[in-house]
Motif scaffolding. Structure first.
Motif, short mmCIF file in Angstrom:
data_model
loop_
_atom_site.label_atom_id
_atom_site.label_comp_id
_atom_site.label_asym_id
_atom_site.label_seq_id
_atom_site.Cartn_x
_atom_site.Cartn_y
_atom_site.Cartn_z
N ILE A 17 0.68 -1.12 -0.04
CA ILE A 17 0.08 0.16 -0.15
C ILE A 17 0.93 1.24 -0.08
O ILE A 17 2.11 1.27 0.56
CB ILE A 17 -0.92 -0.05 1.41
CG1 ILE A 17 -2.00 -1.13 1.19
CG2 ILE A 17 -1.75 1.18 1.27
CD1 ILE A 17 -2.71 -1.38 2.65
N ASP A 18 0.69 2.45 -0.77
CA ASP A 18 1.14 3.75 -0.90
C ASP A 18 1.39 4.17 0.55
O ASP A 18 0.31 4.65 1.28
CB ASP A 18 0.65 4.45 -1.80
CG ASP A 18 1.46 5.85 -2.04
OD1 ASP A 18 2.65 5.72 -1.69
OD2 ASP A 18 0.94 6.61 -2.50
N VAL A 19 2.51 4.42 1.06
CA VAL A 19 2.88 4.95 2.27
C VAL A 19 3.88 6.03 2.14
O VAL A 19 4.49 6.58 2.92
CB VAL A 19 3.55 3.74 3.44
CG1 VAL A 19 2.46 2.89 3.61
CG2 VAL A 19 4.81 3.22 2.67
N THR A 20 3.90 6.64 1.06
CA THR A 20 4.51 8.22 0.64
C THR A 20 4.67 9.04 1.88
O THR A 20 5.53 9.59 2.21
CB THR A 20 4.38 8.68 -0.57
OG1 THR A 20 4.29 7.86 -1.57
CG2 THR A 20 5.29 9.77 -0.92
N LEU A 21 3.27 9.44 2.21
CA LEU A 21 3.05 10.53 3.35
C LEU A 21 3.56 10.23 4.67
O LEU A 21 4.40 10.89 5.25
CB LEU A 21 1.51 10.68 3.31
CG LEU A 21 0.79 11.32 2.31
CD1 LEU A 21 -0.62 11.60 2.51
CD2 LEU A 21 1.50 12.70 1.92
N SER A 22 3.63 8.78 5.09
CA SER A 22 4.11 8.58 6.24
C SER A 22 5.76 8.47 6.17
O SER A 22 6.27 8.99 6.97
CB SER A 22 3.72 7.03 6.58
OG SER A 22 2.35 6.87 6.82
N ARG A 23 6.47 8.10 5.01
CA ARG A 23 7.78 8.11 4.84
C ARG A 23 8.36 9.52 4.96
O ARG A 23 9.23 9.83 5.54
CB ARG A 23 8.09 7.49 3.39
CG ARG A 23 9.45 7.38 3.31
CD ARG A 23 9.94 6.57 2.13
NE ARG A 23 9.54 5.07 2.16
CZ ARG A 23 8.82 4.23 1.63
NH1 ARG A 23 7.86 4.83 0.80
NH2 ARG A 23 8.46 3.02 2.12
N LEU A 24 7.56 10.46 4.33
CA LEU A 24 8.09 12.04 4.14
C LEU A 24 7.76 12.58 5.57
O LEU A 24 8.72 13.18 6.09
CB LEU A 24 6.86 12.82 3.17
CG LEU A 24 7.19 12.52 1.82
CD1 LEU A 24 6.36 13.25 1.10
CD2 LEU A 24 8.74 12.70 1.25
N GLY A 25 6.95 12.22 6.53
CA GLY A 25 6.45 12.41 7.95
C GLY A 25 7.87 11.93 8.58
O GLY A 25 8.39 12.78 9.56
N LYS A 26 8.19 10.58 8.37
CA LYS A 26 9.51 10.28 9.28
C LYS A 26 10.52 11.05 9.04
O LYS A 26 11.46 11.25 9.79
CB LYS A 26 9.59 8.63 8.83
CG LYS A 26 10.68 7.83 9.70
CD LYS A 26 10.99 6.51 9.49
CE LYS A 26 12.15 6.17 10.18
NZ LYS A 26 12.45 4.75 9.77
N GLU A 27 10.75 11.16 7.55
CA GLU A 27 12.13 11.93 7.28
C GLU A 27 12.02 13.42 7.75
O GLU A 27 12.97 13.93 8.27
CB GLU A 27 12.28 11.90 5.73
CG GLU A 27 12.29 10.72 4.99
CD GLU A 27 12.43 10.93 3.59
OE1 GLU A 27 12.15 12.04 2.89
OE2 GLU A 27 12.72 9.84 2.95
N GLN A 28 10.95 14.07 7.75
CA GLN A 28 10.96 15.25 8.74
C GLN A 28 11.24 15.20 10.18
O GLN A 28 12.22 16.13 10.66
CB GLN A 28 9.53 15.75 8.51
CG GLN A 28 9.29 17.35 9.08
CD GLN A 28 7.97 18.08 8.85
OE1 GLN A 28 7.08 17.26 8.15
NE2 GLN A 28 7.78 19.15 9.21
N VAL A 29 10.80 14.13 10.77
CA VAL A 29 11.23 14.23 12.21
C VAL A 29 12.55 13.81 12.34
O VAL A 29 13.18 14.37 13.27
CB VAL A 29 9.92 12.86 12.73
CG1 VAL A 29 10.54 12.66 14.16
CG2 VAL A 29 8.82 13.41 12.63
N GLU A 30 12.95 12.90 11.62
CA GLU A 30 14.62 12.77 11.69
C GLU A 30 15.38 13.83 11.52
O GLU A 30 16.35 14.09 12.18
CB GLU A 30 14.97 11.41 10.80
CG GLU A 30 14.24 10.25 11.10
CD GLU A 30 14.54 9.01 9.93
OE1 GLU A 30 14.82 9.30 9.02
OE2 GLU A 30 14.42 7.80 10.56
#
Length: 321
Positions: A72-85
């Motif tokens: 399933i597309d999880v692009t938004l979750s991946r971008l959110g994690k990169e921002q937090v990191e």
């Protein structure tokens, strides 16, 4: 004497036809219970919202437990994690390292220690000279005063080191206190990313596929149904008078139709007997069709590939001759 027969419309003697029907009825009721095969079916649902980027499984596919079967597309979750990191990295850069400043002060303390050791040697020499009247008492007192002064300076230097380390640690704790909730948020995003991968929970055969690649799915939406068909259960019904003849763990014979006049037999084990009676299901025939109340049982049967979910089967524990 000439013997005559009552002829039917097809030319068969009526007595022979009647015997055939009676034999058929007798043959039909030579089982102890009947029912349908079933399996433990699992409906696998989406654990994330988004588009189905890949979902290649087909009905009839045999899958293993733990096998990845879609994404399933999880692009938004991946971008959110990169921002937090990135925020966590910025916090690390704000922290201070007390080591360089502390090292300078420690070198100053080492110099003071060397001077103290030199003064102590000088005092010992001067004390010997005073005993030999080669030096004055004032010279010895001046050396003692210098030693005392050096010891005070060294104590102040040690306190400066401790204070510097404490201030840096306090400052860093304030900065790093913001890091902990950011790390929790990063783990939440990672969990969402992990749930975007569709993992098959059990080994079995895909019975029904509910979604296709390219569709937008949501949390809890069914994707496919799977069941372990290597072993099936025949759910059958028996009358109350048969309960004294069966028990769990008892081996029985299970059979299915194989042609018009033949059966295919399987070895089965009774795994469950209901403790409550129920009304006879309309689709189930019992040995005594007049019985209104029956008890459900389950017989586990190893599937050789011919047994199918929903197939009719019969159970025998009295083997007719």
């Amino acid at each position: 004497m000439k013997q005559t027969y009552l002829q039917t419309g097809y030319g068969f003697p009526a007595m022979l036809l009647l015997a055939f029907l009676l034999a058929s009825c007798s043959h039909k009721n030579d089982y102890d219970a009947s029912g349908n095969f079933e399996a433990d079916e699992v409906i696998v649902s989406a654990q994330q919202n988004g588009e189905l980027l890949s979902f290649p499984i087909q009905e009839g596919d045999r899958l293993k437990a733990g096998e990845a079967v879609g994404q399933i597309d999880v692009t938004l979750s991946r971008l959110g994690k990169e921002q937090v990191e990135a925020s966590i990295t910025a916090l690390r850069q704000k922290t201070s390292n007390a080591a360089p400043q502390t090292e300078l002060v420690r070198r100053q303390l080492a110099v003071q220690q060397a001077r103290l050791e030199q003064q102590q040697r000088e005092r010992s020499r001067t004390a010997n000279l005073v005993k030999a009247d080669a030096a004055t008492q004032k010279q010895l007192d001046d050396i003692d005063a210098a030693i005392e002064q050096l010891q005070k300076e060294m104590n102040a230097t040690r306190q400066q080191i401790r204070l510097g380390e404490s201030n840096t640690a306090t400052q860093n704790r304030g900065i790093l206190s913001e890091r902990s909730p950011l790390e929790v948020t990063a783990r939440q995003y990672q969990e969402q990313i992990d749930r975007g991968q569709i993992i098959n929970p059990i080994s079995g055969v895909v019975l029904t596929k509910y979604a296709l690649r390219g569709e937008v799915t949501a949390i809890g939406k069914p994707l496919y149904k799977i069941a372990d068909t290597d072993t099936l259960s025949l759910k059958a019904y028996v009358t109350g008078d048969a309960l004294t003849q069966i028990k769990t763990g008892q081996p029985v014979t299970v059979r299915i139709d194989q042609g018009k006049k033949a059966y295919k037999n399987y070895s089965g084990i009774i795994t469950w007997i209901s403790s409550k009676s129920e009304f006879t299901p309309k689709t189930i025939q019992t040995k005594s069709e007049r019985a209104n109340l029956v008890y459900a049982i389950k017989v586990r049967v190893k599937n050789d590939g011919y047994l199918k979910i929903g197939m009719y089967g019969e159970v025998l524990w009295h083997h007719p001759e």
